[in-house]
Write a protein that holds these residues in place. Sequence first.
Motif, PDB file in Angstrom:
ATOM      1  N   SER A  58       1.218  -1.029   0.230  1.00  0.00           N
ATOM      2  CA  SER A  58       0.416  -0.738  -0.108  1.00  0.00           C
ATOM      3  C   SER A  58       0.633   1.307   0.433  1.00  0.00           C
ATOM      4  N   ARG A  61       6.777   2.387   1.943  1.00  0.00           N
ATOM      5  CA  ARG A  61       7.349   3.397   3.225  1.00  0.00           C
ATOM      6  C   ARG A  61       7.323   1.815   4.426  1.00  0.00           C
ATOM      7  N   ASP A 136       1.482   4.829  13.986  1.00  0.00           N
ATOM      8  CA  ASP A 136       0.956   5.460  12.465  1.00  0.00           C
ATOM      9  C   ASP A 136      -0.833   5.915  12.393  1.00  0.00           C
ATOM     10  N   ARG A 137      -1.526   4.589  12.869  1.00  0.00           N
ATOM     11  CA  ARG A 137      -2.755   4.323  12.515  1.00  0.00           C
ATOM     12  C   ARG A 137      -3.485   4.038  14.101  1.00  0.00           C
ATOM     13  N   ASP A 186      -9.374   2.521   7.207  1.00  0.00           N
ATOM     14  CA  ASP A 186      -7.630   3.347   7.968  1.00  0.00           C
ATOM     15  C   ASP A 186      -8.208   4.390   8.457  1.00  0.00           C
ATOM     16  N   ASP A 272       3.839  10.338   1.349  1.00  0.00           N
ATOM     17  CA  ASP A 272       4.588   9.398   1.375  1.00  0.00           C
ATOM     18  C   ASP A 272       6.045   9.561   1.273  1.00  0.00           C
TER      19      ASP A 272
HETATM   20  C1  BGC Z   1      -0.196   6.201   6.291  1.00  0.00           C
HETATM   21  C2  BGC Z   1       0.538   6.355   5.382  1.00  0.00           C
HETATM   22  C3  BGC Z   1       0.379   4.927   4.258  1.00  0.00           C
HETATM   23  C4  BGC Z   1      -1.143   5.056   3.827  1.00  0.00           C
HETATM   24  C5  BGC Z   1      -1.308   3.055   2.803  1.00  0.00           C
HETATM   25  C6  BGC Z   1      -1.763   5.509   6.370  1.00  0.00           C
HETATM   26  O1  BGC Z   1      -1.876   4.820   7.483  1.00  0.00           O
HETATM   27  O2  BGC Z   1      -0.470   6.827   7.302  1.00  0.00           O
HETATM   28  O3  BGC Z   1       1.387   7.199   4.955  1.00  0.00           O
HETATM   29  O4  BGC Z   1       0.362   5.068   2.381  1.00  0.00           O
HETATM   30  O5  BGC Z   1      -1.234   4.493   5.461  1.00  0.00           O
HETATM   31  O6  BGC Z   1       0.072   2.104   4.254  1.00  0.00           O
END
Ligand code: BGC
Length: 373
Positions: A58, A61, A136-137, A186, A272
């Motif tokens: 996805s 990164r 991050d999430r 997400d 990203d």
């Molecule tokens: C991240 C992004 C990423 C995306 C897909 C998001 O939750 O914050 O940086 O591009 O997920 O992996």
Amino acid sequence: MRKGILSIGAAAAALTLGLTACGGESGDTSAETSSAPSAAAGDAKPGKIGVILPDSKSSARWETADRKYLEEAFKTAGVQYDIQNAQGDKTAFQTIADQMITNGATVLMIVNLDSGTGKAVLDKAKSQGVATIDYDRLTLGGSASYYVSFDNTAVGKLQGEGLVKCLTEKKADKPIVAELNGSPTDNNATLFKQGYDGVLQPKYDSGDYKKGPDQSVPDWDNTQAGTIFEQMLTQEPKIAGVLAANDGLGNAAISVLKKQKLNGKVPVTGQDATVQGLQNILAGDQCMTVYKAIKKEADAAAQLAVSLAKGEQPQASGTVKDTEGNRDVPSVLLEPQAIFFDNVKDVVADGFVSKDELCTGDFADKCTEAGIS
Ligand code: BGC
């Protein structure tokens, strides 16, 4: 939604000062500093840290940046760690978590694949006394003790503003804008959309821009994104701007635009600062990307994890509201940066991508033009 927001500098400072051990037996933590864990905790051997990354498709990164920076931080701290990637498989995700805990992880850091399965993993870990971090999430309705991320609404705002800048430079007249959103499962994708719609909606309302097709891409799947955008363009051939939520989705749109020789004419956004995204910017096919200094995110999360592994109870510098769980989650949020042709060099200067990987073949001349030395 969020309460505490920090600039990168402020966050770094807060982490130095704020991650104070406060799990000492005396309960008096006023004299302690981040480098002086409580006596009780300091004697014990730190526990193991488990990290589960979501996938490797996805966005580039997760494997190229997050894994690398987390590994470096754990090695520097001298703790035991295990970083695995669930490769988009929700069942595997739970299995990996179970195995990590069986193998002695006392801290679990996850990037969820959706809030429902993320919550199950977090709740189970918590019930076994394992400390948890949402990386991050944010897991909505979850139970993570901490959340480390970027200000994701700000990310979306930069994307919206970036698209407006590029459309203005192209002197676009009443452009039709298509939105290619991230995964509906997400929470970040929801926040990105809030950010860019906050910029674009007033333009639609005033008639300056025309709202075109607006669709989410399940699991951020880049291949599906291509199919979805192909349909968008067939349905609305006059699309004049594309708000794509990350570089992978942006690249999918660019590939479709190329077939119609529309690349470079229709600005596309991203996120990203991947090598591919930056090269698309250098080529003139992508309008902008959002650089998130993942080293800072990984360092902040690793610092929390290491502290937890030592049995401390670190303090985060702010909180984020989990609206579904109705709780304030102790959080560290970092600031994103918009990248256009002229400041691609900032990403190189920050060490996030190297000149060698970016300035290959035909991109060498573009790199010179963009001042990348
Ligand atoms: C991240 C992004 C990423 C995306 C897909 C998001 O939750 O914050 O940086 O591009 O997920 O992996």
